[in-house]
Design a protein around this motif. Structure first.
Motif, short mmCIF file in Angstrom:
data_model
loop_
_atom_site.label_atom_id
_atom_site.label_comp_id
_atom_site.label_asym_id
_atom_site.label_seq_id
_atom_site.Cartn_x
_atom_site.Cartn_y
_atom_site.Cartn_z
N TYR A 253 -17.32 43.72 -19.81
CA TYR A 253 -16.29 44.23 -20.71
C TYR A 253 -16.78 44.27 -22.16
CZ TYR A 253 -12.00 44.27 -23.47
OH TYR A 253 -11.04 44.57 -24.40
N VAL A 254 -17.42 43.19 -22.59
CA VAL A 254 -17.91 43.10 -23.97
C VAL A 254 -19.06 44.07 -24.20
CG1 VAL A 254 -19.03 41.56 -25.65
CG2 VAL A 254 -17.10 40.75 -24.31
N ALA A 255 -19.83 44.39 -23.17
CA ALA A 255 -20.97 45.29 -23.31
C ALA A 255 -20.55 46.74 -23.54
CB ALA A 255 -21.87 45.21 -22.08
N ASP A 256 -19.31 47.07 -23.24
CA ASP A 256 -18.83 48.43 -23.51
C ASP A 256 -18.93 48.70 -25.00
OD1 ASP A 256 -16.06 50.09 -24.28
OD2 ASP A 256 -17.16 50.86 -22.54
N PRO A 257 -19.54 49.84 -25.38
CA PRO A 257 -19.75 50.11 -26.82
C PRO A 257 -18.46 50.09 -27.64
CG PRO A 257 -21.02 51.65 -25.50
CD PRO A 257 -20.16 50.87 -24.54
N GLY A 258 -17.39 50.62 -27.11
CA GLY A 258 -16.12 50.62 -27.86
C GLY A 258 -15.61 49.22 -28.12
N PHE B 6 -20.46 32.52 -44.57
CA PHE B 6 -19.85 33.71 -43.98
C PHE B 6 -20.90 34.68 -43.46
CE2 PHE B 6 -15.76 33.26 -46.72
CZ PHE B 6 -15.29 32.29 -45.85
N VAL B 7 -21.97 34.86 -44.21
CA VAL B 7 -23.05 35.74 -43.74
C VAL B 7 -23.67 35.16 -42.47
CG1 VAL B 7 -25.36 36.60 -44.29
CG2 VAL B 7 -23.54 36.79 -45.97
N GLY B 8 -23.88 33.85 -42.45
CA GLY B 8 -24.42 33.21 -41.25
C GLY B 8 -23.52 33.40 -40.04
N CYS B 9 -22.23 33.23 -40.23
CA CYS B 9 -21.28 33.44 -39.13
C CYS B 9 -21.30 34.89 -38.64
CB CYS B 9 -19.86 33.06 -39.57
SG CYS B 9 -19.61 31.30 -39.74
N GLY B 10 -21.36 35.81 -39.57
CA GLY B 10 -21.40 37.22 -39.20
C GLY B 10 -22.66 37.56 -38.42
N LEU B 11 -23.80 37.05 -38.87
CA LEU B 11 -25.05 37.30 -38.15
C LEU B 11 -25.06 36.65 -36.77
CD1 LEU B 11 -27.61 36.89 -41.07
CD2 LEU B 11 -26.90 39.03 -39.94
N TRP B 12 -24.52 35.45 -36.69
CA TRP B 12 -24.43 34.76 -35.40
C TRP B 12 -23.58 35.57 -34.42
CZ3 TRP B 12 -19.99 32.67 -33.10
CH2 TRP B 12 -20.23 31.96 -31.92
N PHE B 13 -22.45 36.08 -34.87
CA PHE B 13 -21.59 36.85 -33.99
C PHE B 13 -22.26 38.16 -33.58
CE2 PHE B 13 -18.21 39.69 -32.74
CZ PHE B 13 -17.52 38.90 -31.85
N ALA B 14 -22.91 38.84 -34.53
CA ALA B 14 -23.61 40.08 -34.21
C ALA B 14 -24.69 39.82 -33.16
CB ALA B 14 -24.20 40.69 -35.47
N LYS B 15 -25.39 38.72 -33.30
CA LYS B 15 -26.42 38.36 -32.31
C LYS B 15 -25.77 38.12 -30.95
CE LYS B 15 -29.76 34.80 -31.15
NZ LYS B 15 -30.26 33.47 -31.49
N ALA B 16 -24.66 37.42 -30.91
CA ALA B 16 -23.98 37.14 -29.64
C ALA B 16 -23.53 38.44 -28.96
CB ALA B 16 -22.79 36.21 -29.87
N ILE B 17 -22.97 39.35 -29.72
CA ILE B 17 -22.53 40.62 -29.16
C ILE B 17 -23.73 41.43 -28.68
CG2 ILE B 17 -21.46 42.85 -29.72
CD1 ILE B 17 -19.46 40.66 -29.26
N PHE B 18 -24.80 41.44 -29.47
CA PHE B 18 -26.00 42.17 -29.08
C PHE B 18 -26.58 41.60 -27.78
CE2 PHE B 18 -30.65 42.55 -29.15
CZ PHE B 18 -30.76 43.93 -29.07
N ALA C 188 -25.02 39.95 -25.47
CA ALA C 188 -24.11 40.24 -24.35
C ALA C 188 -24.26 41.70 -23.91
CB ALA C 188 -22.66 39.96 -24.76
N SER C 189 -24.49 42.58 -24.87
CA SER C 189 -24.65 44.00 -24.54
C SER C 189 -25.96 44.26 -23.82
CB SER C 189 -24.58 44.85 -25.80
OG SER C 189 -23.33 44.70 -26.42
N VAL C 190 -27.01 43.57 -24.22
CA VAL C 190 -28.33 43.78 -23.61
C VAL C 190 -28.37 43.21 -22.19
CG1 VAL C 190 -30.77 43.11 -23.78
CG2 VAL C 190 -29.54 43.89 -25.80
#
Length: 114
Positions: A46-51, A96-108, A110-112
């Motif tokens: 579900y999370v890997a869906d681009p939308g 805040f930047v660290g949290c944002g990068l951590w979340f982007a990494k987690a989503i990336f 999960a998508s991969v």
């Protein structure tokens, strides 16, 4: 830019981010109430869906913007020594930047992996 225009921009960012946060939370609560993933693999798919992943990334960006504007205003209003204010603003910005990068990494990731 004048202080007044800066305040207007902060006000607009706070309201726009709050609107997106509210709408996204309503959508996710509704979606997960009726279509909850039954396993971790279903959640990852579900999370890997681009939308969905773009919506989640926008949610985190809106959350961080909303938090930044709020904490910045509180610190500007209540922390008067300039060095203490700058130090606290810097620490929050780094966090805040660290949290944002951590979340982007987690989503990336999960998508991969999906």
């Amino acid at each position: 830019m004048s202080r007044q225009a800066s305040g207007l921009r902060a006000w607009a960012l706070q309201r726009i981010s709050a609107a997106y946060l509210g709408l996204y939370l309503i959508y996710m609560l509704g979606h997960l109430s009726f279509n909850a993933p039954e396993s971790f693999e279903a959640w990852r798919t579900y999370v890997a869906d681009p939308g969905v992943s773009i919506g989640m990334l926008l949610f985190v960006v809106a959350l961080l913007i909303h938090a930044w504007v709020g904490i910045r205003d509180v610190l500007i209003d209540y922390v008067h020594p300039i060095m203490a204010r700058v130090t606290l603003l810097s620490l929050f910005a780094i966090g805040f930047v660290g949290c944002g990068l951590w979340f982007a990494k987690a989503i990336f990731l999960a998508s991969v992996a999906a």
